[in-house]
Design a protein around this motif. Structure first.
Motif, mmCIF file in Angstrom:
data_model
loop_
_atom_site.group_PDB
_atom_site.id
_atom_site.type_symbol
_atom_site.label_atom_id
_atom_site.label_comp_id
_atom_site.label_asym_id
_atom_site.label_seq_id
_atom_site.Cartn_x
_atom_site.Cartn_y
_atom_site.Cartn_z
ATOM 1 N N PRO A 61 55.056 6.440 -10.935
ATOM 2 C CA PRO A 61 55.346 7.789 -10.446
ATOM 3 C C PRO A 61 56.829 8.135 -10.630
ATOM 4 C CG PRO A 61 54.329 6.432 -8.729
ATOM 5 C CD PRO A 61 54.486 5.573 -9.920
ATOM 6 N N LYS A 62 57.118 9.429 -10.771
ATOM 7 C CA LYS A 62 58.494 9.902 -10.970
ATOM 8 C C LYS A 62 59.418 9.426 -9.850
ATOM 9 C CE LYS A 62 58.435 12.951 -14.555
ATOM 10 N NZ LYS A 62 57.396 12.152 -15.227
ATOM 11 N N ILE A 63 58.859 9.296 -8.659
ATOM 12 C CA ILE A 63 59.663 8.953 -7.494
ATOM 13 C C ILE A 63 60.225 7.519 -7.586
ATOM 14 C CG2 ILE A 63 57.719 8.078 -6.108
ATOM 15 C CD1 ILE A 63 60.349 10.359 -4.640
ATOM 16 N N ALA A 64 59.679 6.713 -8.505
ATOM 17 C CA ALA A 64 60.052 5.293 -8.598
ATOM 18 C C ALA A 64 61.563 5.078 -8.668
ATOM 19 C CB ALA A 64 59.368 4.649 -9.800
ATOM 20 N N ALA A 142 48.487 -3.821 0.142
ATOM 21 C CA ALA A 142 47.057 -3.525 0.199
ATOM 22 C C ALA A 142 46.768 -2.222 0.942
ATOM 23 C CB ALA A 142 46.319 -4.685 0.855
ATOM 24 N N LYS A 143 47.521 -1.967 2.021
ATOM 25 C CA LYS A 143 47.193 -0.814 2.874
ATOM 26 C C LYS A 143 47.936 0.452 2.462
ATOM 27 C CE LYS A 143 44.684 -3.171 5.871
ATOM 28 N NZ LYS A 143 43.251 -2.973 5.959
ATOM 29 N N LEU A 144 49.200 0.329 2.069
ATOM 30 C CA LEU A 144 50.015 1.527 1.825
ATOM 31 C C LEU A 144 50.331 1.745 0.350
ATOM 32 C CD1 LEU A 144 52.581 1.281 4.797
ATOM 33 C CD2 LEU A 144 50.471 2.610 4.702
ATOM 34 N N GLY A 145 50.059 0.776 -0.493
ATOM 35 C CA GLY A 145 50.312 0.949 -1.926
ATOM 36 C C GLY A 145 51.427 0.057 -2.438
ATOM 37 N N HIS A 146 51.598 0.058 -3.753
ATOM 38 C CA HIS A 146 52.520 -0.879 -4.389
ATOM 39 C C HIS A 146 53.987 -0.556 -4.134
ATOM 40 C CE1 HIS A 146 49.398 -2.482 -7.502
ATOM 41 N NE2 HIS A 146 49.120 -2.793 -6.259
ATOM 42 N N LEU A 147 54.372 0.729 -4.232
ATOM 43 C CA LEU A 147 55.796 1.057 -4.078
ATOM 44 C C LEU A 147 56.316 0.781 -2.659
ATOM 45 C CD1 LEU A 147 56.431 4.214 -6.316
ATOM 46 C CD2 LEU A 147 56.500 1.786 -6.881
ATOM 47 N N PRO A 148 55.578 1.118 -1.599
ATOM 48 C CA PRO A 148 56.068 0.764 -0.259
ATOM 49 C C PRO A 148 56.274 -0.741 -0.082
ATOM 50 C CG PRO A 148 54.338 2.390 -0.072
ATOM 51 C CD PRO A 148 54.372 1.970 -1.521
ATOM 52 N N ALA A 149 55.571 -1.568 -0.866
ATOM 53 C CA ALA A 149 55.721 -3.023 -0.736
ATOM 54 C C ALA A 149 57.097 -3.507 -1.199
ATOM 55 C CB ALA A 149 54.626 -3.745 -1.526
ATOM 56 N N LEU A 150 57.872 -2.635 -1.869
ATOM 57 C CA LEU A 150 59.224 -3.008 -2.267
ATOM 58 C C LEU A 150 60.197 -2.879 -1.102
ATOM 59 C CD1 LEU A 150 59.560 -1.194 -5.718
ATOM 60 C CD2 LEU A 150 58.741 -3.490 -5.244
ATOM 61 N N ALA A 151 59.822 -2.106 -0.075
ATOM 62 C CA ALA A 151 60.762 -1.761 0.994
ATOM 63 C C ALA A 151 61.141 -2.930 1.918
ATOM 64 C CB ALA A 151 60.218 -0.583 1.801
ATOM 65 N N VAL B 79 59.362 5.371 1.960
ATOM 66 C CA VAL B 79 58.869 5.242 0.579
ATOM 67 C C VAL B 79 57.418 5.714 0.506
ATOM 68 C CG1 VAL B 79 58.325 3.630 -1.292
ATOM 69 C CG2 VAL B 79 60.448 3.355 -0.005
ATOM 70 N N TRP B 80 56.630 5.299 1.474
ATOM 71 C CA TRP B 80 55.217 5.687 1.507
ATOM 72 C C TRP B 80 55.073 7.207 1.561
ATOM 73 C CZ3 TRP B 80 52.564 7.905 5.804
ATOM 74 C CH2 TRP B 80 51.175 7.997 5.633
ATOM 75 N N ALA B 81 55.853 7.858 2.452
ATOM 76 C CA ALA B 81 55.782 9.317 2.593
ATOM 77 C C ALA B 81 56.232 10.001 1.304
ATOM 78 C CB ALA B 81 56.654 9.771 3.770
ATOM 79 N N ALA B 82 57.306 9.500 0.692
ATOM 80 C CA ALA B 82 57.826 10.117 -0.535
ATOM 81 C C ALA B 82 56.797 10.008 -1.662
ATOM 82 C CB ALA B 82 59.141 9.460 -0.941
ATOM 83 N N VAL B 83 56.120 8.865 -1.762
ATOM 84 C CA VAL B 83 55.094 8.695 -2.794
ATOM 85 C C VAL B 83 53.959 9.694 -2.559
ATOM 86 C CG1 VAL B 83 53.338 7.131 -3.714
ATOM 87 C CG2 VAL B 83 55.632 6.271 -3.248
ATOM 88 N N ARG B 84 53.570 9.852 -1.301
ATOM 89 C CA ARG B 84 52.474 10.779 -0.983
ATOM 90 C C ARG B 84 52.844 12.228 -1.256
ATOM 91 N NH1 ARG B 84 48.089 9.607 3.412
ATOM 92 N NH2 ARG B 84 47.452 11.477 2.347
ATOM 93 N N VAL B 85 54.047 12.615 -0.830
ATOM 94 C CA VAL B 85 54.471 14.005 -0.976
ATOM 95 C C VAL B 85 54.594 14.379 -2.457
ATOM 96 C CG1 VAL B 85 56.435 15.570 -0.620
ATOM 97 C CG2 VAL B 85 55.611 14.142 1.259
ATOM 98 N N THR B 86 55.092 13.437 -3.278
ATOM 99 C CA THR B 86 55.336 13.772 -4.684
ATOM 100 C C THR B 86 54.149 13.437 -5.585
ATOM 101 O OG1 THR B 86 56.355 11.624 -5.047
ATOM 102 C CG2 THR B 86 57.827 13.443 -4.476
ATOM 103 N N ALA B 87 53.093 12.878 -5.025
ATOM 104 C CA ALA B 87 51.945 12.488 -5.849
ATOM 105 C C ALA B 87 51.359 13.702 -6.562
ATOM 106 C CB ALA B 87 50.882 11.817 -4.988
ATOM 107 N N GLY B 88 51.080 13.535 -7.857
ATOM 108 C CA GLY B 88 50.454 14.603 -8.613
ATOM 109 C C GLY B 88 51.445 15.619 -9.149
ATOM 110 N N LYS B 89 52.733 15.430 -8.802
ATOM 111 C CA LYS B 89 53.717 16.397 -9.313
ATOM 112 C C LYS B 89 54.349 15.866 -10.586
ATOM 113 C CE LYS B 89 54.760 18.712 -5.023
ATOM 114 N NZ LYS B 89 55.606 18.705 -3.853
#
Lengths: 201, 89
Positions: A61-64, A142-151, B79-89
């Motif tokens: 994702p762009k947010i990465a 597993a629960k929140l996704g791959h990118l949050p696991a970096l935090a 990070v979780w919130a940012a991924v969700r908010v920007t998903a699909g953009k």
């Protein structure tokens, strides 16, 4: 797996408490570094199995690219908000949180330029952060996704917690962990002196 | 930092240039697990034998634990919130 992880760690802690004195452990840094190097060798070997790894990074994702900065901000906000409950000034909590898991460096800077008790608190907090990260990464992935696991690992996403990230996420996320850990490691020696200056002002 | 980069690149090259013996290639998983447990054991050892950490633990342990949890929660949720908010953009 979690059981084996905890067992290894606890066995180590008890052996350190009971069996060994620091004088007999002068070889320890080399053992830790050696084990880490071997693990990273294995991770490098595994990354090479993905033929179009560098193509796949574009699929993130762009947010990465913003992830390490979000981790920094979230760590500071979390520790800042909990400070009043712990009888700390918000700035002091944020200072401890700005170690991002890099306990040796954060405690060292705080001890040399600010306060010994806060340095000890930073040391312990960031040790706990690393241990908790190791235990929580599989769950968060597993629960929140791959990118949050970096935090959770913070700056340690590029070394001690990287093997756990690599096991619970994907190869491109492991590569992103290297980037995120590097950026956070560079931020520690910038942010901690800055926060100390703000606290002293 | 140098060690990390060097080990990663060496591992990557070993796979791409294919110069490891078959026996090692077949056993990468157990080798990396063994290294992982050795790393955790030696981390534990350095924590347990550190008088700095063990004297601070009873006094500051609870505070430090909560601060660590707060830092993890804050960063993970952001990070979780940012991924969700920007998903699909």
């Amino acid at each position: 797996m979690t059981f084996l992880i905890l067992t290894s760690l606890i066995l180590g802690i008890f052996s350190g408490l009971i069996l060994f004195s620091p004088e007999n452990l002068h070889f320890l840094p080399q053992v830790t570094q050696g084990a880490l190097a071997l693990l990273l060798f294995c991770i490098g070997f595994d990354l090479a199995q993905e033929r179009d790894l560098f193509q796949k990074i574009k699929g993130l994702p762009k947010i990465a690219a913003a992830v390490p900065f979000l981790i920094a901000l979230g760590s500071l906000l979390g520790t800042l908000l909990i400070s009043p409950l712990l009888n700390l000034r918000p700035g002091q909590g944020a200072l401890v949180g700005a170690g991002f898991g890099w306990y040796s460096l954060s405690a060292l800077i705080i001890a040399q330029t600010y306060d010994l008790t806060l340095a000890a608190l930073a040391l312990l907090t960031n040790v706990f952060r690393e241990i908790l990260a190791i235990l929580l990464i599989p769950l968060i992935a597993a629960k929140l996704g791959h990118l949050p696991a970096l935090a959770p690992g913070g700056a340690a996403a590029m070394d001690v917690t990287l093997p756990f990230i690599a096991r619970s996420t994907s190869r491109q996320t492991a590569l992103l962990a290297l980037y995120s850990g590097t950026v956070l490691s560079l931020l520690v020696p910038i942010l901690i002196p800055l926060l100390i200056r703000l606290l002293a002002a | 930092m140098f060690l990390i980069t060097a080990a990663l690149i060496l591992g990557f090259s070993a796979a791409r240039l294919d110069f490891l013996p078959e026996f090692i290639k077949q056993n990468m998983k157990p080798i990396s697990s063994a290294a992982l447990f050795l790393l955790l054991f030696s981390m534990g050892l350095s924590l347990g034998s550190s008088s700095e950490i063990m004297t601070a633990l009873p006094v500051l342990g609870a505070k430090a634990f909560l601060l660590a949890l707060a830092a993890i929660a804050g960063s993970t949720l952001l990070v979780w919130a940012a991924v969700r908010v920007t998903a699909g953009k």
